[in-house]
Design an enzyme around this catalytic site. Structure first.
Site, PDB file in Angstrom:
ATOM      1  N   THR A  59      -1.004   0.922 -10.333  1.00  0.00           N
ATOM      2  CA  THR A  59      -2.282   0.308  -9.959  1.00  0.00           C
ATOM      3  C   THR A  59      -3.139   1.221  -9.094  1.00  0.00           C
ATOM      4  O   THR A  59      -4.291   0.919  -8.827  1.00  0.00           O
ATOM      5  CB  THR A  59      -2.060  -1.056  -9.274  1.00  0.00           C
ATOM      6  N   ASP A  82      -4.306  -9.734  -8.512  1.00  0.00           N
ATOM      7  CA  ASP A  82      -4.661  -8.962  -9.699  1.00  0.00           C
ATOM      8  C   ASP A  82      -3.533  -8.121 -10.284  1.00  0.00           C
ATOM      9  O   ASP A  82      -3.175  -8.231 -11.466  1.00  0.00           O
ATOM     10  CB  ASP A  82      -5.869  -8.066  -9.398  1.00  0.00           C
ATOM     11  N   GLU A 113       0.819  -1.202   0.000  1.00  0.00           N
ATOM     12  CA  GLU A 113       0.000   0.000   0.000  1.00  0.00           C
ATOM     13  C   GLU A 113       0.861   1.263   0.000  1.00  0.00           C
ATOM     14  O   GLU A 113       0.531   2.255  -0.673  1.00  0.00           O
ATOM     15  CB  GLU A 113      -0.949   0.010   1.203  1.00  0.00           C
ATOM     16  N   GLU A 148     -12.419   0.034 -10.515  1.00  0.00           N
ATOM     17  CA  GLU A 148     -11.981  -0.871 -11.577  1.00  0.00           C
ATOM     18  C   GLU A 148     -12.895  -0.906 -12.796  1.00  0.00           C
ATOM     19  O   GLU A 148     -12.426  -0.993 -13.934  1.00  0.00           O
ATOM     20  CB  GLU A 148     -11.798  -2.291 -11.014  1.00  0.00           C
TER      21      GLU A 148
END
Length: 471
Positions: free
Chosen positions: A428, A208, A79, A342
């Protein structure tokens, strides 16, 4: 929308990680300590949208007060990398202020002790104040495979090869780990052994962004082996994990790999995760950027997954998708919504690639649903039940709502010259970084060569490193 979300943070949570918009209170990730997640995550969004006074205020807060030496709680390597390091690097890339690089170098240096394991696979919990790591037997593949884009960029712009060497070695170690489906990893691997630690595979949570970063490292560096790594995985996902529902829509569910004396069977769940919606953009980008092998099939997969994500939204009572849905019907199974990006992310890519007005039309419908169901006096909240006429509020404005959801919505309606895809890749967390040959990496003479040799050979263990399992 961005003005409202940011204004609420400034008024009620300034100097903290996130805003609780319903109660109008601040939230910090690490007890009383924080990494200014919302300001750092918002820097590039504010800059791209031309909100320069707000950008200057966020920049001053970050550069003047973000002190990594005071963070004594364990933080997440994953993170912290995607939000904080990625946010700092993107702000530097857009504006060019070297102060962001100085702050990024300090952070990256404090994260490096996480890689001191026998395999080079990093541990995810680390104290920034002193480099102490928390022992763990396993690591999530997304956690260890979503570091490379930022660290390799940092090597290019600083000339220090260490950042690329540490993170790219992780990819090489994974390639030397035996898996049951070519290129496809389960959710977890062992830290001290080159072995998988699970039989569950997916393109959702825990895995992912590993696939995303294989592709984007190829796009950002031009190194073909990363495309090969990506394509091997993408082909397996398309051939072995993709499911076509009886009604005709396609989705990529989690699955369990059952190994027995006759071989292996794949047991698909009847579930589709919101997180898996990113695959629409991934497959379409990989197809058009390469135009090799089965690229037309892969583009269609990207388009069809994006369509499925829209259907999940469109069939709910609020017009907003939940954490996951039943794969066959797309009825929300876990109907909570935490402002995730997403589905909108893949709509952005499909808009850029096709300019089909349907993607702008659908994005606007989602904007209206967010305004109706998530907007409150101080900002935007999540939903307890996105499939209810009375959805209830989740009292948190996640920083990724400003970093990702609002940025992708804005870019759908902006000109293609606003962060052109031939010049940038998004990490991301939707932080844009220039690719080699453009932006802050325009001069090829300044590129740090990609590592070909490492302190230990890929597939081997470092006998001098900590043995995690013995702690």
């Amino acid at each position: 929308m961005m003005q409202h979300a940011w204004g609420g943070y400034v008024k009620y949570a300034w100097g903290h990680d996130d805003l609780n918009p319903v109660s109008k209170t601040p939230h910090d990730w690490y007890r009383s300590q924080n990494l200014l997640n919302t300001p750092v995550d918002s820097l590039d969004t504010l800059y791209i949208m031309g909100m320069m006074e707000e950008y200057k205020a966020a920049k001053k807060l970050v550069l003047d007060t973000l002190d990594f030496s005071t963070i004594t709680e364990y933080v997440s390597l994953f993170e912290t990398n995607i939000r904080v390091l990625g946010g700092l690097l993107s702000a530097y890339d857009l504006e060019g202020d070297e102060a962001f690089i100085q702050k990024a170098v300090e952070l990256a240096d404090r994260l490096l002790p996480a890689f001191d394991t026998r395999t080079g696979i990093p541990l995810n919990s680390i104290r920034l104040s002193n480099g102490e790591v928390k022992p763990a037997l396993t690591a999530g593949v997304a956690e260890l495979g979503t570091l490379q884009l930022e660290f390799q960029y940092l090597s290019d712009v600083t000339g220090n090869s260490t950042y690329a060497e540490k993170t790219l070695f992780v990819f090489e170690q994974l390639q030397n780990t035996a898996v049951d489906i070519p290129g496809v990893f389960p959710e977890k691997v062992y830290v001290d052994e080159l072995k998988v630690a699970s039989n569950r595979v997916s393109v959702g949570g825990m895995i992912d962004s590993y696939y995303e970063y294989l592709q984007k490292l190829w796009l950002s560096t031009g190194e073909e082996k990363y495309f090969e790594y990506y394509y091997t995985a993408a082909k397996s996902i398309a051939d072995r994990l993709l499911v076509t529902a009886k009604s005709g829509h396609v989705y990529i569910p989690p699955a369990n790999l059952n190994i027995h004396f006759k071989g292996m069977t794949i047991e698909h769940d009847n579930m589709f995760e919101h997180l898996a919606c990113f695959a629409g953009g991934m497959f379409s980008m990989g197809a058009l950027a390469s135009k090799t092998q089965e690229w037309e099939k892969h583009f269609d997969i990207g388009k069809n997954v994006t369509e499925t994500c829209w259907l999940m939204y469109n069939r709910s009572k609020t017009g907003i998708g939940g954490e996951n849905s039943v794969g066959e019907t797309l009825v929300l199974a876990n109907p909570t919504y935490i402002l995730r990006p997403e589905a909108i992310e893949s709509m952005f890519y499909m808009w850029r690639f096709t300019h089909d007005p349907i993607y702008r039309e659908r994005a606007w419908i989602i904007v209206q649903a967010l305004e109706k169901h998530c907007k409150d006096e101080a900002g935007y909240h999540g939903l307890q039940n996105a499939n209810s006429a009375n959805p209830g509020a989740i009292d948190r404005q996640e920083s990724f709502f400003l970093a990702e959801t609002l940025k992708y919505l804005y870019l759908i309606f902006a000109d293609d010259d606003t962060i052109p895809l031939e010049k940038y890749v998004f990490n991301t967390e939707a932080h844009p970084l220039s690719v080699r040959g453009h932006g802050r990496r325009a001069d090829p003479s300044e590129f740090v060569p990609l590592p070909t040799k490492y302190p230990i050979a890929p597939g081997q263990l470092n006998p001098d490193a900590r043995v995690i399992g013995n702690e």
